[in-house]
Design an enzyme around this catalytic site. Structure first.
Site, PDB file in Angstrom:
ATOM      1  N   GLN A 142       1.895 -10.782   2.397  1.00 48.35           N
ATOM      2  CA  GLN A 142       0.911 -11.677   2.968  1.00 48.35           C
ATOM      3  C   GLN A 142       0.347 -12.669   1.960  1.00 48.35           C
ATOM      4  OE1 GLN A 142      -3.002 -10.074   4.227  1.00 48.35           O
ATOM      5  NE2 GLN A 142      -2.420 -10.669   6.290  1.00 48.35           N
TER       6      GLN A 142
ATOM      7  N   SER B 125       1.310  12.321   4.658  1.00 52.12           N
ATOM      8  CA  SER B 125       0.734  11.292   5.516  1.00 52.12           C
ATOM      9  C   SER B 125       1.139  11.549   6.958  1.00 52.12           C
ATOM     10  CB  SER B 125       1.212   9.904   5.081  1.00 52.12           C
ATOM     11  OG  SER B 125       0.708   8.898   5.938  1.00 52.12           O
TER      12      SER B 125
ATOM     13  N   PRO C 257      -9.301   1.949   8.535  1.00 57.69           N
ATOM     14  CA  PRO C 257     -10.651   2.313   8.973  1.00 57.69           C
ATOM     15  C   PRO C 257     -11.319   1.224   9.811  1.00 57.69           C
ATOM     16  CG  PRO C 257     -10.660   1.698   6.655  1.00 57.69           C
ATOM     17  CD  PRO C 257      -9.211   1.789   7.064  1.00 57.69           C
TER      18      PRO C 257
ATOM     19  N   TRP D 144      -6.252   5.524   6.590  1.00 62.22           N
ATOM     20  CA  TRP D 144      -5.835   4.131   6.623  1.00 62.22           C
ATOM     21  C   TRP D 144      -6.316   3.474   7.913  1.00 62.22           C
ATOM     22  CZ3 TRP D 144      -2.160   2.306  10.228  1.00 62.22           C
ATOM     23  CH2 TRP D 144      -1.357   3.268  10.869  1.00 62.22           C
TER      24      TRP D 144
ATOM     25  N   TYR E 252       6.766  -0.427   1.146  1.00 66.00           N
ATOM     26  CA  TYR E 252       6.006  -1.658   1.342  1.00 66.00           C
ATOM     27  C   TYR E 252       6.759  -2.830   0.715  1.00 66.00           C
ATOM     28  CZ  TYR E 252       2.077   1.495   2.434  1.00 66.00           C
ATOM     29  OH  TYR E 252       1.257   2.469   2.969  1.00 66.00           O
TER      30      TYR E 252
ATOM     31  N   TRP F 238      -0.572  -2.195   1.527  1.00 62.32           N
ATOM     32  CA  TRP F 238       0.469  -2.117   2.549  1.00 62.32           C
ATOM     33  C   TRP F 238       0.958  -3.481   3.012  1.00 62.32           C
ATOM     34  CZ3 TRP F 238      -1.069  -1.140   8.270  1.00 62.32           C
ATOM     35  CH2 TRP F 238       0.058  -1.239   9.107  1.00 62.32           C
TER      36      TRP F 238
ATOM     37  N   GLN G  91      -2.808  11.565   4.733  1.00 65.22           N
ATOM     38  CA  GLN G  91      -3.196  10.169   4.927  1.00 65.22           C
ATOM     39  C   GLN G  91      -2.925   9.754   6.367  1.00 65.22           C
ATOM     40  OE1 GLN G  91      -1.852   5.844   3.244  1.00 65.22           O
ATOM     41  NE2 GLN G  91      -2.320   7.365   1.682  1.00 65.22           N
TER      42      GLN G  91
END
Length: 337
Positions: A28, A153, A208, A206, A55, A22, A178
């Site tokens: 990043q 999701s 966690p 997602w 994404y 993601w 999700q």
């Protein structure tokens, strides 16, 4: 190595630690670092990879496709999603209309460099498209062999029931949801998990580690660490803000001796905790460096005994969000374009 679990009421096994890209790929970290991290995931036994067309506005799918190029396709489980705006963001470049789903799956397959995805997921519920239209479009994609299974999701319990019923009528399987789930965000436990257990739907969760807060690196009364997710708008800074209250950060620090007693790092404890829920098939983890995966994959196969689970609840107290009504506030009432 990583253990495997069945996904929903299906014969598909996935790695219980699943690699998600993601906020890392095409955002990043540089592409070459992303490739190295994917290869580290494969070396650690992770075979399941989750992405989405939104994404980095489709670029993350392309990076993942390049990173997996040359791997034996039959040995991988590749997941992607559709709903959010992509491309030039025209009026039909988002949502779950038949038009957008058909165009999106073809784009995703091209970027991923594969003929099919193992799981195609509705990234949110589309209140502006009839559910019958959406599910018929998914049924056609399954029949065409472009997706083997369908998931969703952040759907509510009622949306899961309605979608599951239509999937059965149309002859395909809806096998997963999700949602966000962690020690600090437990809103699915009240309604979504019981409905999913009844329907044979698994959770692929997602965040966690609560956007990294459960790593323990964010300290109460202290500035957020330089270069951390909380300082980077590209890395989900808006999502982490709700966890940065001092009372929550103090509660998280009370987990440290529990993790030490269990012989785990704080990230390992967080991931092992979500995997104790039998309705959870996999925890999604991301990484900007290969060495991060070496730590988190050790949570696979860990069993937390009843005393440890009780100690975690006692340490966190009222810090976790358990409000089941929050599941009704995730999918936008109107499309974003």
């Amino acid at each position: 190595m990583v253990n495997y679990r069945f996904l929903g009421n299906s014969g598909l096994k996935i790695s219980e630690i699943t690699y998600g890209n993601w906020i890392t790929h095409a955002s990043q970290v540089a592409d070459d670092a992303a490739v190295r991290t994917v290869h580290a995931a494969l070396d650690a036994g992770i075979t399941t990879f989750d992405t989405a067309d939104v994404y980095a506005n489709t670029a993350a799918e392309a990076v993942l496709g390049r990173a997996l190029s040359g791997q034996r396709r039959e040995s991988l489980e590749i997941f992607t999603k559709v709903y959010f705006p992509t491309g030039p963001m025209g009026p039909n470049d988002n949502g779950l209309s038949r038009k957008h789903i058909r165009e999106s799956i073809d784009g995703s397959l091209a970027r991923l460099g594969t003929d099919y995805v193992d799981l195609y997921q509705a990234h949110r519920y589309d209140h502006e498209t009839p559910l019958e239209e959406t599910m018929q479009a998914f049924a056609d994609i399954v029949r065409q062999g472009k997706a083997l299974y369908i998931g969703v999701s952040e759907w509510t319990a009622e949306q899961l029931r309605a979608g599951h019923a239509l999937a059965q009528q149309l002859g395909f399987q809806l096998i997963s949801n999700q949602p966000q789930y962690s020690m600090l965000h437990r809103v699915i436990e009240g309604k979504v998990v019981p409905a999913s257990e009844e329907l044979g739907i698994s959770q692929i969760v997602w965040s966690p580690m609560a956007q990294g807060v459960l790593s323990g690196k964010y300290l109460p009364g202290r500035p957020v660490p330089a270069g951390s997710r909380a300082t980077d708008d590209k890395s989900g800074a808006e999502f982490i803000q709700k966890f940065l209250r001092d009372d929550i950060l103090e509660a998280v620090q009370r987990l440290r001796p529990i993790a030490e007693e269990a012989g785990l790092t704080m990230p390992q404890l967080a991931i092992a905790w979500v995997l104790q829920n039998p309705n959870v098939a996999a925890a999604l983890v991301g990484a900007s460096r290969p060495e991060q995966l070496a730590d988190t994959v050790k949570a696979s196969g860990v069993t937390l005994d009843a005393d440890t689970m009780a100690a975690i609840d006692a340490a966190l107290g009222d810090a976790p969000n358990r409000d089941a009504e929050d599941t009704y506030r995730v999918s936008p009432e109107r499309r974003l374009v």
